[in-house]
Design a protein around this motif. Structure first.
Motif, PDB file in Angstrom:
ATOM      1  N   ILE A 272      41.789  41.113  27.974  1.00 46.99           N
ATOM      2  CA  ILE A 272      42.390  39.950  27.333  1.00 46.99           C
ATOM      3  C   ILE A 272      42.027  38.658  28.047  1.00 46.99           C
ATOM      4  O   ILE A 272      42.089  37.563  27.477  1.00 46.99           O
ATOM      5  CB  ILE A 272      43.936  40.126  27.269  1.00 46.99           C
ATOM      6  N   ARG A 273      41.615  38.766  29.317  1.00 48.98           N
ATOM      7  CA  ARG A 273      41.256  37.582  30.098  1.00 48.98           C
ATOM      8  C   ARG A 273      39.753  37.282  30.059  1.00 48.98           C
ATOM      9  O   ARG A 273      39.300  36.346  30.714  1.00 48.98           O
ATOM     10  CB  ARG A 273      41.694  37.759  31.549  1.00 48.98           C
ATOM     11  N   LYS A 274      39.002  38.049  29.325  1.00 45.14           N
ATOM     12  CA  LYS A 274      37.544  37.944  29.389  1.00 45.14           C
ATOM     13  C   LYS A 274      37.029  36.550  29.074  1.00 45.14           C
ATOM     14  O   LYS A 274      36.032  36.092  29.645  1.00 45.14           O
ATOM     15  CB  LYS A 274      36.919  38.960  28.423  1.00 45.14           C
ATOM     16  N   GLU A 275      37.692  35.838  28.168  1.00 44.51           N
ATOM     17  CA  GLU A 275      37.248  34.497  27.781  1.00 44.51           C
ATOM     18  C   GLU A 275      38.005  33.396  28.516  1.00 44.51           C
ATOM     19  O   GLU A 275      37.876  32.222  28.158  1.00 44.51           O
ATOM     20  CB  GLU A 275      37.395  34.326  26.263  1.00 44.51           C
ATOM     21  N   ASP A 276      38.778  33.744  29.501  1.00 42.77           N
ATOM     22  CA  ASP A 276      39.489  32.752  30.307  1.00 42.77           C
ATOM     23  C   ASP A 276      38.459  31.810  30.942  1.00 42.77           C
ATOM     24  O   ASP A 276      37.542  32.260  31.625  1.00 42.77           O
ATOM     25  CB  ASP A 276      40.299  33.475  31.393  1.00 42.77           C
ATOM     26  N   PRO A 277      38.560  30.484  30.725  1.00 46.38           N
ATOM     27  CA  PRO A 277      37.546  29.560  31.249  1.00 46.38           C
ATOM     28  C   PRO A 277      37.356  29.655  32.755  1.00 46.38           C
ATOM     29  O   PRO A 277      36.216  29.615  33.248  1.00 46.38           O
ATOM     30  CB  PRO A 277      38.088  28.182  30.848  1.00 46.38           C
ATOM     31  N   ALA A 278      38.454  29.795  33.497  1.00 47.12           N
ATOM     32  CA  ALA A 278      38.344  29.894  34.949  1.00 47.12           C
ATOM     33  C   ALA A 278      37.637  31.183  35.345  1.00 47.12           C
ATOM     34  O   ALA A 278      36.794  31.191  36.249  1.00 47.12           O
ATOM     35  CB  ALA A 278      39.728  29.827  35.593  1.00 47.12           C
ATOM     36  N   LEU A 279      37.963  32.281  34.670  1.00 55.44           N
ATOM     37  CA  LEU A 279      37.326  33.552  34.980  1.00 55.44           C
ATOM     38  C   LEU A 279      35.846  33.535  34.623  1.00 55.44           C
ATOM     39  O   LEU A 279      35.018  34.070  35.367  1.00 55.44           O
ATOM     40  CB  LEU A 279      38.040  34.698  34.252  1.00 55.44           C
ATOM     41  N   LEU A 280      35.495  32.923  33.501  1.00 53.53           N
ATOM     42  CA  LEU A 280      34.092  32.838  33.115  1.00 53.53           C
ATOM     43  C   LEU A 280      33.274  32.117  34.194  1.00 53.53           C
ATOM     44  O   LEU A 280      32.191  32.566  34.574  1.00 53.53           O
ATOM     45  CB  LEU A 280      33.957  32.094  31.785  1.00 53.53           C
TER      46      LEU A 280
END
Length: 314
Positions: A272-280
């Protein structure tokens, strides 16, 4: 409802004077003149309708009303200061919380964060102790940990393999000629990772149990790596823990044999976090740094500084 407050400048002048017991000291703190402070306090007293100080020739004495007002004002100003600091510390950009073991954080991740911030100044990275030794928390954006498989419900991306190598100071390395010399050395052991040394001994061809002349045990890899840097003995270390120290010459691998262990270093996060801007942003940067780490190891292999060997199957 509109608040009916006295002059805030007057309250500040009174509070500083009451804490210091002096108009002069309050003026220094507030960076104004003594006359200005005295005047502000006098105007506050006129507004309140009672004196806050008894003025003596060489001293100020708080009245009963002054003492009551001072204690409440000091608490109030302290609260405002703390609130201001917390709001100032807030950033408007994306926030990423990464769970990571303390040794990898101190020896590998933190020294590289300045490079990340140069490329992504809008992303705030917060570190939480965990990843390698503690369960992953749901409020973490991701975790970096050493394992064979992803945690249930998490995506996993391999950063670099799990490999160990003996390390020590150059001075101590000069006394070691072959792996068998470790029997006469002091070995540094991490208490919760008792199989690291036996794994490397097997990869180095020392099949029989090795009983060193001395052994020093630590509860964490952080302490063990510091002990190696201080010349306490020879430590067995994961490559990421010592890659910078090896490159700088602060530590050396006395026997150029790297043993691969089971599993690898993984970046894990929920789908669910795959598209998180910080994670990207963090994922892309992290893989670049992991590639550089592998390149350093490959360079050492080509130079003959280290040699990869497979350890026994787990």
């Amino acid at each position: 409802m509109m608040r009916r407050l006295p002059s805030l400048n007057g309250l500040r002048a009174f509070e500083a004077t009451g804490r210091h017991g002096s108009f002069t000291a309050a003026a220094r703190e507030l960076n104004v003149t003594q006359t200005a402070v005295s005047r502000l306090v006098r105007l506050l007293e006129d507004r309140l309708g009672f004196p806050l100080f008894r003025r003596h020739a060489n001293a100020l004495e708080l009245t009963a009303q002054g003492q009551a007002l001072l204690s409440g004002l000091t608490d109030a100003f302290d609260t405002i200061a703390r609130l201001t600091e917390s709001v100032t510390a807030m950033r408007g950009g994306p926030v990423l919380t990464v769970g990571v073991g303390p040794t990898l954080a101190v020896t590998w991740l933190i020294p590289r964060l300045a490079h990340f911030y140069r490329s992504h100044p809008d992303v705030e990275v917060r570190m939480a102790t965990g990843g390698a030794t503690r369960p992953v928390r749901d409020d973490w954006t991701c975790t970096i940990r050493r394992d064979t498989d992803a945690l249930p419900g998490y995506n996993a991306e391999c950063l670099f393999p799990s490999t160990v190598v003996p390390v020590c100071t150059p001075k101590l390395a000069s006394t070691l000629r072959s792996p068998d010399d470790l029997r006469n050395a002091t070995l540094i052991v991490v208490s919760h990772m008792p199989n690291e040394w036996p794994h490397w001994f097997a990869a180095a061809g020392l099949r029989s149990p090795v009983h060193p002349a001395g052994e020093v045990s630590f509860e964490s890899n952080v302490m063990a790596m510091q002990a190696a840097l201080d010349g306490v003995g020879v430590a067995i270390a994961q490559i990421p823990y010592v890659s910078d120290a090896l490159a700088a010459g602060r530590l050396v691998a006395p026997f150029p044999i790297v043993a691969h262990t089971v599993g690898g270093w993984l970046l894990e996060y929920r789908a669910i976090r795959k598209e998180d801007p910080a994670l990207l942003a963090f994922r892309g940067w992290l893989h670049q740094e992991a590639d550089r780490a592998r390149q350093v190891e490959n360079m050492l292999v080509k130079q003959g500084s280290i040699e990869r060997r497979e350890g026994p199957s787990a």
